[in-house]
Design a protein around this motif. Sequence first.
Motif, PDB file in Angstrom:
ATOM      1  N   ARG A  97      -1.594  -7.476  -6.626  1.00 12.31           N
ATOM      2  CA  ARG A  97      -0.215  -7.157  -6.989  1.00 12.31           C
ATOM      3  C   ARG A  97       0.483  -8.174  -7.902  1.00 12.31           C
ATOM      4  O   ARG A  97       1.258  -7.780  -8.776  1.00 12.31           O
TER       5      ARG A  97
ATOM      6  N   ALA B 185      -4.781  -5.063  -1.870  1.00  9.40           N
ATOM      7  CA  ALA B 185      -3.468  -4.695  -2.407  1.00  9.40           C
ATOM      8  C   ALA B 185      -2.618  -5.940  -2.635  1.00  9.40           C
ATOM      9  O   ALA B 185      -1.874  -6.029  -3.618  1.00  9.40           O
TER      10      ALA B 185
ATOM     11  N   GLY C 158       4.412   1.174  -3.834  1.00  9.62           N
ATOM     12  CA  GLY C 158       3.066   0.743  -3.458  1.00  9.62           C
ATOM     13  C   GLY C 158       2.000   1.629  -4.063  1.00  9.62           C
ATOM     14  O   GLY C 158       2.309   2.596  -4.768  1.00  9.62           O
ATOM     15  N   TRP C 159       0.749   1.288  -3.769  1.00  7.52           N
ATOM     16  CA  TRP C 159      -0.386   2.027  -4.321  1.00  7.52           C
ATOM     17  C   TRP C 159      -0.260   3.534  -4.108  1.00  7.52           C
ATOM     18  O   TRP C 159      -0.490   4.326  -4.990  1.00  7.52           O
TER      19      TRP C 159
ATOM     20  N   MET D 246       0.828  -1.201   0.000  1.00  4.38           N
ATOM     21  CA  MET D 246       0.000   0.000   0.000  1.00  4.38           C
ATOM     22  C   MET D 246       0.872   1.265   0.000  1.00  4.38           C
ATOM     23  O   MET D 246       0.699   2.155  -0.819  1.00  4.38           O
TER      24      MET D 246
END
Lengths: 281, 288
Positions: free
Chosen positions: B51, B47, A124-125, A119
């Motif tokens: 991924r 997430a 990450g995001w 995240m």
Amino acid sequence: MRRKSAKSPQNIADYTLILFAFFWMALIIFLPLASVLFNAFKGGVSKYLETFADPDAMDALKLTLLVTAIVLPLNIVFGIASAWAITRFEFVGKTILLSIIDLPFSLSPVISGLVWVLMFGAQGWFGEFLQAHDIDVIYALPGIVLATLLVTLPFVARELIPLMDDNGTDEEVAAVTLGASGWDVFFRITLPNIKWALLYGVLLCMARAMGEFGAVSVVSGHIRGLTNTLPLHIEVAYNEYNTIGAFGAATILVGLAFVTLAIKTILEWRYADELSAQHRH
Amino acid sequence: MPAEISSQDGFIAPKAFRRTRVIPGFTMSLGITIFFVSVIVIIPLLALLMRPWENGFSGFIDTLFDKRVFAALKISFLCSLLAALVNLFVGVLIAWVLVRYDFPGKKLVDAFIDMPFALPTAVSGIALSAIYAPNGWIGGFFDDFGIKIAYSPIGIFIALVFIGLPFIVRSVQPVLSELEAEVEEAAETLGASPLQTFNHVILPAIMPALLSGFSLAFARGMGEYGSVIFIAGNIPYVSEIAPLLIVVKLEEYDYAGAASVGIGMLMISFAILFALNLTQRYFAKKGL
């Protein structure tokens, strides 16, 4: 229904079973505990006490206490809110909600850390956004708190839900009917009924939060004096062959484990009726 | 039990009360719950799930069947399975001793069963490592015979035996103490040996608890990190566990690879859970 009561051992077979249980407990449980104490005091008491003068160890202890102090109240709020929602109302998706609350129990600690890197890590995001605004989550306190939260989320809820379900709603319904406000009902009726179970859950949650290693290890970055919690400090010291430092710091956590088990056992004996059925001996 | 009587004979608010929401706080409590569950569990897990597919499905498969990853998954799987099997026998035995016998120190033993839960994994890790290293108390003894315990799969197995014990004991113990005495006595009266009584009367009764304890111990073993990495020595292809490979991949900034290993671990855990569920249903059908 009658149940078999425990009896004193009578023949060789009985004694063999009991002796084997003692042997196994000694080998698997007591030996590691003895090893911690032995290694911590290998260089004498003064060397052991030097552990507590090590600034890295003390910074790690402070960080561990800080993380626990942030995580515990959040877990108490979540535990009470979720138990209130689940046991006091009917709604669609309750079973799914229950399984999701249980989910962190079956996750590997490393996965519980990994998800936060996915995240908030550099790739990450939200990585780019955080970098642009100069906000540190991973390799910093927020990441450690989030990882610990994920690992400990079910602890309080799992103690309160079965108990509040057992207790039913009669008392609360009666109070509301007589004109009590929601908070009055909670503080005067619900809370006194669940206080020991709440303490039980908080205790388990605290022990886990202070001892969590895998999840925190992934998000911490092991920065000395900044993001090393006590369990991580133990790892660093051990890998640097600082045996006394590693085991010395470990004695703090062993002490914590003993206190946890002692209070837990006392709660199970004294307040069995006020804990959820799974802990009644 | 008084608790049972009161809930059977006493007044229980009918479900309609819950539906009409006499009790306040529905929106607030459910709101807080959903907020926490979404932010802390659901979104982060999304997430993870999203991924691995960066390099397509083949990227995911290539990661899992990469020699080093596959070896680590295999080691984690086999060590967890073996440790859970050993705990199956020892756990039942200890639960049996705690339920059926009175002896001095019983309450102490009972309380200490939970030590692997209460002790932080890093502490168990360095303690086990110190005992089983070639210069340790037990490791030294075996080292004389040329057997390496620490820094080999045997070390991983031992750490997982330690961590898994409470799962089996705590699953079986309550069921064992709730068994009806009459059934066992009937079996004895009809001439069954103690072993026959155990196999045909007691074992079927505790089987569901046993299987659920087994799957919990196995799943914990698959994911266990702290108590294992010190004693394992982490030699690639020999004593490297799957969770460690996640850490290794993250250090290489290979997020997709780390997520792939994580999902591989979860898939193995769910497969075992599913298989045990089927087994349980099979036993239930056979009337065992």
